[in-house]
Design a protein around this motif. Sequence first.
Motif, PDB file in Angstrom:
ATOM      1  N   VAL A   1      -2.056   7.749  -1.668  1.00  0.00           N
ATOM      2  CA  VAL A   1      -1.977   7.348  -3.085  1.00  0.00           C
ATOM      3  C   VAL A   1      -0.533   7.296  -3.548  1.00  0.00           C
ATOM      4  CG1 VAL A   1      -2.574   8.047  -5.433  1.00  0.00           C
ATOM      5  CG2 VAL A   1      -4.294   8.179  -3.627  1.00  0.00           C
ATOM      6  N   GLU A   2       0.292   8.253  -3.099  1.00  0.00           N
ATOM      7  CA  GLU A   2       1.700   8.252  -3.480  1.00  0.00           C
ATOM      8  C   GLU A   2       2.401   7.005  -2.950  1.00  0.00           C
ATOM      9  OE1 GLU A   2       5.229   9.243  -5.202  1.00  0.00           O
ATOM     10  OE2 GLU A   2       3.227  10.123  -5.540  1.00  0.00           O
ATOM     11  N   ASP A   3       2.104   6.645  -1.693  1.00  0.00           N
ATOM     12  CA  ASP A   3       2.702   5.423  -1.138  1.00  0.00           C
ATOM     13  C   ASP A   3       2.257   4.186  -1.918  1.00  0.00           C
ATOM     14  OD1 ASP A   3       4.015   6.870   0.762  1.00  0.00           O
ATOM     15  OD2 ASP A   3       2.551   6.494   2.365  1.00  0.00           O
ATOM     16  N   LEU A   4       1.011   4.149  -2.286  1.00  0.00           N
ATOM     17  CA  LEU A   4       0.511   3.007  -3.072  1.00  0.00           C
ATOM     18  C   LEU A   4       1.202   2.935  -4.426  1.00  0.00           C
ATOM     19  CD1 LEU A   4      -3.326   3.183  -2.298  1.00  0.00           C
ATOM     20  CD2 LEU A   4      -1.674   1.521  -1.438  1.00  0.00           C
TER      21      LEU A   4
ATOM     22  N   HIS B   1     -10.444   1.096   2.437  1.00  0.00           N
ATOM     23  CA  HIS B   1     -10.829   1.671   3.722  1.00  0.00           C
ATOM     24  C   HIS B   1     -10.070   2.971   3.998  1.00  0.00           C
ATOM     25  CE1 HIS B   1     -12.082   1.842   7.906  1.00  0.00           C
ATOM     26  NE2 HIS B   1     -10.811   1.957   8.265  1.00  0.00           N
ATOM     27  N   GLU B   2      -8.766   2.958   3.727  1.00  0.00           N
ATOM     28  CA  GLU B   2      -7.966   4.148   3.985  1.00  0.00           C
ATOM     29  C   GLU B   2      -8.385   5.306   3.090  1.00  0.00           C
ATOM     30  OE1 GLU B   2      -5.789   4.709   6.318  1.00  0.00           O
ATOM     31  OE2 GLU B   2      -5.957   2.696   7.166  1.00  0.00           O
ATOM     32  N   LEU B   3      -8.702   5.013   1.840  1.00  0.00           N
ATOM     33  CA  LEU B   3      -9.116   6.086   0.942  1.00  0.00           C
ATOM     34  C   LEU B   3     -10.531   6.556   1.245  1.00  0.00           C
ATOM     35  CD1 LEU B   3      -7.696   4.756  -2.453  1.00  0.00           C
ATOM     36  CD2 LEU B   3      -6.889   6.740  -1.156  1.00  0.00           C
ATOM     37  N   ARG B   4     -11.346   5.654   1.767  1.00  0.00           N
ATOM     38  CA  ARG B   4     -12.722   6.027   2.037  1.00  0.00           C
ATOM     39  C   ARG B   4     -12.818   7.034   3.190  1.00  0.00           C
ATOM     40  NH1 ARG B   4     -16.122   0.999   3.158  1.00  0.00           N
ATOM     41  NH2 ARG B   4     -14.819   1.031   5.039  1.00  0.00           N
TER      42      ARG B   4
ATOM     43  N   HIS C   1      -4.597  16.086   1.550  1.00  0.00           N
ATOM     44  CA  HIS C   1      -3.164  15.810   1.660  1.00  0.00           C
ATOM     45  C   HIS C   1      -2.933  14.369   2.155  1.00  0.00           C
ATOM     46  CE1 HIS C   1      -1.924  19.698   0.514  1.00  0.00           C
ATOM     47  NE2 HIS C   1      -2.256  20.350   1.651  1.00  0.00           N
ATOM     48  N   ARG C   2      -3.732  13.980   3.112  1.00  0.00           N
ATOM     49  CA  ARG C   2      -3.599  12.603   3.619  1.00  0.00           C
ATOM     50  C   ARG C   2      -3.886  11.592   2.524  1.00  0.00           C
ATOM     51  NH1 ARG C   2      -7.436  10.056   8.387  1.00  0.00           N
ATOM     52  NH2 ARG C   2      -6.605   7.930   8.296  1.00  0.00           N
ATOM     53  N   MET C   3      -4.930  11.859   1.728  1.00  0.00           N
ATOM     54  CA  MET C   3      -5.265  10.944   0.642  1.00  0.00           C
ATOM     55  C   MET C   3      -4.188  10.947  -0.434  1.00  0.00           C
ATOM     56  SD  MET C   3      -8.848  10.681  -1.441  1.00  0.00           S
ATOM     57  CE  MET C   3      -8.732  12.367  -2.003  1.00  0.00           C
TER      58      MET C   3
END
Length: 501
Positions: free
Chosen positions: A302-305, A257-260, A296-298
């Motif tokens: 991804v970095e946090d994941l 959901h966050e990536l979408r 940048h948000r994505m």
Amino acid sequence: MSLRRRILLGFVVIAAVLVVTNVALSGTFRSFLLERVDQQLADVSSRPVFRGDPRGRPGERPQDRPGETVSEYYIAFVDPATGAYTPVSSALDTGATPPPRIDAEAVARHTASNAEDARPFTAQSQSGTGRWRLIVVESGPGNRTAVVGISLNELQATLRRVRFVQAAGTLAVLLALGIVSWWMLRLGVHPLEDMATTADAIAAGDMSRRVQHPSEVTEAGRLGVAINSMLERIEEAFRAREASEERVRRFAADASHELRTPLTSIQGYTELWRAGALSSKPKLADAMRRMEQESHRMAALVEDLLVLARLDQGRPLDRGPVRLDLIAHDGVRDALAVEPDRPISITAQPVVVQGDDGRLRQIVANLLSNARVHTPAGTPVRVSVTSTNEGASRTARLEVADDGPGLAPEAAAKVFERFYRADQSRARAAGGSGLGLSIVAAAAEAHGGRATVHSGPGQGTRFVIDLPADESASDSETFHRNGGHGDGEAREPGPINKEFR
């Protein structure tokens, strides 16, 4: 073969052995008594006790004839001319013990010339069920044939008493053996059957079942305790696995959901450009700016994941002696640079920990960012670094507290869960993904510590990070590893120190 059948089979075998042993003992004892009786008859027949007139009058008892011997033995002579038997001595001929029934053929077969060669035999009484033991020898005047016998009534009575004692003893032994077998079955087999039933129920899916064990003293009881302990661990493992699978499913759904969301925005702007809706330069520039923000948000998500994935995999950290107090000072500096008007105070003691400098800085940055995002502007924030002694070890403690609205108990219990937001709308407006505090908890655990939260509605929020302190490294060495240019004091906040309240 089941244990129950083995015990029952053993019981039957022991009972059969007892019966066979009793029969053998009874036969041996009877043979021993008969040998004694035969020896007595041989001794009597070898003595010169046969005297008196063998021609007694019919119907006359021995004690009525003068000169006849009164004895417990039956003594009779055979008339060679007529073959008639004439008893000459019997104190037992009183009617209660009838004399023996003498068979001429048996007498002829067992007649011996002397007592040493005699072959004793058994004969029935003339009436009743009595039995006699007889011996036939050629003795007396004119080598007459003498029949000497003794009643076996006492021998039979003795054998009956012995057999009664044997039977009573056998029954007592079998009864005791049966009670012991039942006791063994009750303490050993029944609990095992209950365990098997419980195991079947657990295999069918009922993980709440437990084994009923009578006592921990018995082997079955100890086995029941061990099985129950194992079942509890298995149940906990199943619950942990289910919880982990649920977290993974929720994590995958939340991450998708966050990536979408940013991908949808980027896709929308590209479709607008392809449709010609962004023909003017201002519109195109605004679309590119929004696409850059979403990318940048994505990228941050991804970095946090990736960080969480590395921490979950237990990859080794770049450990070394690190000054936690200097990291806290740097974090406060960065927070004040982002929001200069927020009052942030810090109290830090020099504390060294063995850890990853980058991950520890991320812990401080995420906690301060969480306080900045989830509290109103101008809300005071307090940071402290202390060391405490817990037994033989020292613990480094980092605390970040604010005077914000606080968290409800149910929100505080889930605050370290991934993608959890206590305030969904405000967090999304601020660009938060719900992974910052999850990274804090995972990084603390990777360093052998823990993260806790203390909060309540209207009471503010206080995050506590406990890490194992390291006393082996010197402060100057640690200072240089943190990028300093002198002693530890050189890293203290300089011009911006006036902002610390």
